[in-house]
Write a protein that holds these residues in place. Structure first.
Motif, short mmCIF file in Angstrom:
data_model
loop_
_atom_site.label_atom_id
_atom_site.label_comp_id
_atom_site.label_asym_id
_atom_site.label_seq_id
_atom_site.Cartn_x
_atom_site.Cartn_y
_atom_site.Cartn_z
N ILE A 2 33.70 44.18 48.20
CA ILE A 2 34.64 43.53 49.11
C ILE A 2 33.93 42.58 50.06
CG2 ILE A 2 36.36 43.94 50.93
CD1 ILE A 2 36.93 46.63 49.51
N ASN A 3 32.73 42.94 50.49
CA ASN A 3 31.95 42.04 51.35
C ASN A 3 31.57 40.75 50.63
OD1 ASN A 3 31.83 43.37 53.87
ND2 ASN A 3 30.24 44.76 53.12
N VAL A 4 31.21 40.87 49.36
CA VAL A 4 30.87 39.68 48.56
C VAL A 4 32.11 38.79 48.42
CG1 VAL A 4 30.23 38.89 46.26
CG2 VAL A 4 28.98 40.79 47.31
N ILE A 5 33.24 39.40 48.14
CA ILE A 5 34.49 38.64 47.98
C ILE A 5 34.87 37.97 49.30
CG2 ILE A 5 36.95 38.80 47.47
CD1 ILE A 5 36.27 41.14 45.59
N GLU A 6 34.70 38.67 50.40
CA GLU A 6 35.05 38.11 51.71
C GLU A 6 34.27 36.82 51.99
OE1 GLU A 6 34.88 37.08 55.80
OE2 GLU A 6 33.16 37.95 54.73
#
Length: 259
Positions: free
Chosen positions: A250-254
Motif C-alpha cells: 500500500i505504501n508503494v501504491i500511495e
C-alpha cells in the motif's frame, strides 16, 4: 435471437461490448444517460447488422434507477440473456478533499445499481435455466488504492460479489464473470479527474476496449469466475499481495498515485 443489456454503453468498454455482441447477431438494449451517443450508436449498429437495438436513457446514480430499467424492459416484453453491468465511475484524490456526494454517487452506481440489476435479471435467468452476466470490476479490486479509496473498495465488492454468485449458479447453466481490466483506452482517467501528468504517463500502457471485451467473452464461454485482461503487468498487480506485506504494498501504491 438472444438479447444483451449493456449499461454504460455510450463509451469505452460498454460501446465495445455493444459492437462485439452486435457482430455476433445479438439484439441489444443500451443503457446510459448520454441520449445522443446512445441513439447514434444504435443507428450505426443497426445499419451494420440485422439486429434490433433498444435504447433506455437512464442515470443509474438515481434512486430506483435499476427498477425503472427493469420495468421498461418488462413492458417491452423482452428477455435478457446477457447482462453486462459495465456502468461505473472513479474519482481521483485524497478522500476528504473530494465531494462526499461524489463518493455516494460512486457507491450508488458501482455497487447498488449493479446489485439491483443483477438481482432482477438473475432471478429470471434462474427461472429459464440459462443466462450470462458480466460484472465489470477492475484490477483495483485486488488491493486498496490510496487516492482512489472508494473506487477500489467498490470494485473489491464487485469482484467478491460476482465470484460468490458464480459459485452459487455454476450448476444452473448460468455463467457469471467478474471482468477485471487494468488501465483501458477509454475516458476513465478524464472522468475520474486524474491529473494530466498521470494520464499522459500511462497512455502507452493502455489496453484497448476491444481487447478487454474479447477476453471477457472468451472467459465467459470457458465458465471462468474472473478474468484479468492486459498481459503480464496486470497479472503481476493482482497477484502482488500474495508475495508482499500489505503495508509495504500500500505504501508503494500511495507513492505511485500521489500525483
Amino acid at each position: 435471437m438472444k438479447t444483451a443489456l449493456i449499461t454504460g454503453a455510450s463509451s469505452g468498454i460498454g460501446t465495445a461490448f455493444a459492437q462485439e455482441l452486435a457482430m455476433r447477431q445479438i439484439n441489444l438494449i443500451l443503457v446510459a444517460r448520454s441520449q445522443n451517443k446512445l441513439y447514434q450508436l444504435a443507428e450505426k449498429l443497426q445499419h451494420q447488422v440485422p439486429i434490433k437495438v433498444d435504447v433506455i436513457v437512464q442515470d443509474l446514480t438515481e434512486q430506483q434507477a435499476a427498477k425503472k430499467v427493469y420495468d421498461t424492459i418488462t413492458e417491452k416484453g423482452l428477455n435478457v440473456d446477457f447482462l453486462v453491468n459495465n456502468a461505473g465511475v472513479g474519482d481521483y484524490g485524497a478522500f476528504t478533499q473530494r465531494e462526499l456526494s461524489r463518493q455516494a454517487e460512486m457507491i450508488q452506481l458501482n455497487i447498488v445499481a449493479l446489485v439491483e440489476l443483477t438481482y432482477l435479471f438473475l432471478s429470471e435467468m434462474q427461472q429459464r435455466g440459462t443466462g450470462n452476466i458480466i460484472n465489470v470490476a477492475s484490477i483495483a479490486g485486488f488491493q486498496p488504492l490510496p487516492y482512489l479509496s472508494v473506487y477500489a473498495a467498490t470494485k473489491a465488492f464487485v469482484l467478491s460479489f460476482s465470484e460468490a454468485l458464480w459459485a452459487e449458479n455454476k450448476g444452473r447453466n448460468i455463467n457469471i464473470l467478474a471482468l477485471c481490466p487494468g488501465p483501458t483506452d477509454s475516458n476513465f482517467f478524464e472522468a475520474a479527474d486524474f491529473p494530466d501528468s498521470f494520464t499522459n504517463k500511462n497512455n502507452g500502457s493502455l489496453t484497448s476496449a476491444k481487447e478487454v471485451v474479447k477476453d471477457a467473452l472468451k472467459a465467459l464461454e470457458n465458465r471462468k469466475s474472473n478474468t484479468v485482461p492486459g498481459g503480464l503487468s496486470n497479472q503481476f498487480i493482482v497477484n502482488s499481495s500474495r508475495f508482499l506485506p500489505r503495508e509495504l504494498l500500500i505504501n508503494v501504491i500511495e507513492k505511485k498515485f500521489r500525483g
